[in-house]
Design an enzyme around this catalytic site. Structure first.
Site, PDB file in Angstrom:
ATOM      1  N   ARG A  31       0.696  -1.572   0.403  1.00  0.00           N
ATOM      2  CA  ARG A  31       0.021  -0.139   0.354  1.00  0.00           C
ATOM      3  C   ARG A  31       0.817   0.977  -0.249  1.00  0.00           C
ATOM      4  O   ARG A  31       0.339   2.038  -0.251  1.00  0.00           O
ATOM      5  CB  ARG A  31      -0.917   0.128   1.529  1.00  0.00           C
ATOM      6  CG  ARG A  31      -1.744  -1.345   1.022  1.00  0.00           C
ATOM      7  CD  ARG A  31      -2.982  -0.973   2.253  1.00  0.00           C
ATOM      8  NE  ARG A  31      -4.195  -1.547   1.908  1.00  0.00           N
ATOM      9  CZ  ARG A  31      -5.029  -2.625   2.777  1.00  0.00           C
ATOM     10  NH1 ARG A  31      -4.555  -2.265   4.266  1.00  0.00           N
ATOM     11  NH2 ARG A  31      -5.363  -3.000   2.507  1.00  0.00           N
ATOM     12  N   LYS A 202     -18.561 -16.965   0.851  1.00  0.00           N
ATOM     13  CA  LYS A 202     -19.581 -17.088   1.592  1.00  0.00           C
ATOM     14  C   LYS A 202     -20.726 -16.710   0.701  1.00  0.00           C
ATOM     15  O   LYS A 202     -20.168 -15.436   0.412  1.00  0.00           O
ATOM     16  CB  LYS A 202     -20.518 -16.173   2.786  1.00  0.00           C
ATOM     17  CG  LYS A 202     -19.960 -17.052   4.118  1.00  0.00           C
ATOM     18  CD  LYS A 202     -20.509 -15.534   4.705  1.00  0.00           C
ATOM     19  CE  LYS A 202     -19.835 -16.149   6.682  1.00  0.00           C
ATOM     20  NZ  LYS A 202     -19.932 -15.059   7.490  1.00  0.00           N
ATOM     21  N   GLY A 359      -8.830  -8.448  -2.348  1.00  0.00           N
ATOM     22  CA  GLY A 359      -8.941  -9.711  -1.155  1.00  0.00           C
ATOM     23  C   GLY A 359      -8.794 -11.103  -1.404  1.00  0.00           C
ATOM     24  O   GLY A 359      -7.293 -10.321  -2.023  1.00  0.00           O
ATOM     25  N   GLY A 382     -12.647  -4.137   0.092  1.00  0.00           N
ATOM     26  CA  GLY A 382     -14.083  -4.210  -0.194  1.00  0.00           C
ATOM     27  C   GLY A 382     -14.131  -2.865  -1.013  1.00  0.00           C
ATOM     28  O   GLY A 382     -15.589  -2.790  -1.668  1.00  0.00           O
TER      29      GLY A 382
END
Ligand code: AMP
Length: 401
Positions: A31, A202, A359, A382
């Protein structure tokens, strides 16, 4: 970045939320490196950069006396490393706003770099508070947002602060521009066929993404734990695999919607199953619709790997979000590694455009050493997910006006 920088002070929201070890050494500086082009551009054009970022979740990990654990969450941890990467001495301010910050900002000379203390040490940050944002804004002439990873949050330093700058005084940084440009390559008139590979644990985390993708992709490959909810909903026997019982109806609806839209939807034909959630468990490969009780699908099987690879190889645009299995354990990493390799191959050999959309798939492509062989690896988990879902991110909207 269309700003006349010479002699100006630029408040830059970066994402320096880097992982640290127990001695506060940076364990992954991706980052920080991602923000360097913007900082370098500012200082090499005669501007001074005032950097601000959050680091961790200080309000969730308070000290026993209820105060902020400054030692743990201070942005001081990144100062030396940033100085080294930039090749300039970076100043640090022990507060984010206040007299000292105002003084240091005012005395900053062209080409100098100052980093302010963790924005989340201030209660106003997460609330998007105007008073705090105004104090930040007063430190500089311009505002640049280069924190794509935080663009989905309407916080003071990512969103509210922008309202104190005129349109010609605020801009996106290069990282932010790149993220938006590359995501739009998939969303707007992509070269076809366009294939989305979606995995992870999920269905519930990715409902909006799946619903949106079905509107415009040609092929949708579903792997990972979420595949078993789809398989069970269609009458498959999935043993002890991960399942979200309450999402089965939705899974059937998504399959029907895909059919109606002419989207080819692929679920893993076979699975690597294990008798425990462990790398030491017994494993075998079985039909994904015939998993016995006591066994759970933890990776896509050989047939699925071949079928998914075939689709990816035929694709001209590829979006990948989420691993195909429990790739953290070596026995269940094959599916994810195969996808990483075939996405890289399609990019390098067929000239496909490939976006690794945040992710765990980013971790997977890095682990496979293939980050340089795909078109773009997003830095925003996100934020990228929400961008792909079609949401307007507050950090982006604040600059666009
Ligand atoms: P996500 O954050 O939703 O992308 O999910 C990533 C996580 O899903 C990783 O930690 C994987 O270990 C996990 N995962 C992938 N496939 C499976 C599976 N078949 N069963 C259980 N967990 C899985």
């Amino acid at each position: 970045m269309n700003l006349d920088l010479n002699g100006k002070k630029v408040l830059v929201r970066v994402d320096f939320n880097v992982p640290l070890d127990k001695d506060y050494n940076i364990t992954d500086d991706t980052r920080i490196r991602a923000a360097l082009p913007t900082i370098q551009h500012i200082i090499s054009n005669g501007g001074a950069a005032i950097l601000m970022s959050h680091l961790g979740r200080p309000s969730k990990k308070l000290k026993e006396d209820g105060s902020i654990d400054v030692e743990r969450f201070t942005l001081k941890h990144v100062v030396d490393h940033l100085s080294k990467l930039l090749g300039v001495y970076v100043k640090f301010c022990e507060e984010t706003v206040g007299d000292k910050a105002a003084e240091l900002a005012a005395s900053l000379k062209p080409t100098e770099v100052l980093i302010l203390e963790n924005t989340r040490f201030n209660k106003g940050e997460k609330k998007g508070e105007e008073a705090f944002a105004k104090q930040l804004a007063e430190l500089a002439d311009y505002y640049v947002n280069d924190a794509f990873g935080s663009a989905h949050r309407a916080h003071a330093s990512t969103t509210t602060v922008a309202q104190f700058f005129k349109d010609e005084e605020k801009a996106f940084g290069f990282l932010m521009e790149n993220e938006i440009k590359n995501a739009n390559k998939v969303l707007n008139n992509p070269e076809r066929p366009l294939t989305a590979i979606i995995g992870g644990a999920k269905v519930s985390d990715k409902i909006l993404l799946l619903e949106r993708l079905i509107e415009f992709v040609d092929n949708l490959l579903i792997g990972g734990g979420m595949a078993y909810t789809f398989l069970k909903a269609q009458g498959g026997q999935i043993g002890n695999s991960l399942v979200e019982e309450d999402k089965q109806e939705l899974a059937l609806k998504l399959i029907q919607k895909a059919k109606d839209k002419g989207v080819n939807i692929y679920l893993p034909e076979d699975s690597v199953v294990a008798d425990a959630f462990s790398n030491e468990a017994q494993i075998k490969v079985v039909d994904s619709n015939a998993i016995e009780d006591g066994w759970m699908g933890l990776d896509i099987g050989e047939k699925a790997r071949a079928a998914f690879s075939e689709v990816v190889k035929q694709s001209k645009s590829i979006l990948w979000n989420g691993p195909m299995g429990v790739f953290e354990m070596s026995n269940f990493a094959n599916g994810t590694n195969t996808i990483a390799n075939v996405v890289a191959e399609a990019t390098q050999e067929q000239g496909a455009f490939s976006l690794i959309g945040g992710g765990d798939s980013v971790a997977a492509i890095n682990k496979a050493g293939l980050a340089e062989k795909v078109s773009y690896v997003s830095t925003g988990g996100g934020a990228m997910l929400e961008f792909l879902e079609g949401k307007e991110l507050p950090g982006i909207a604040a600059i666009k006006g």
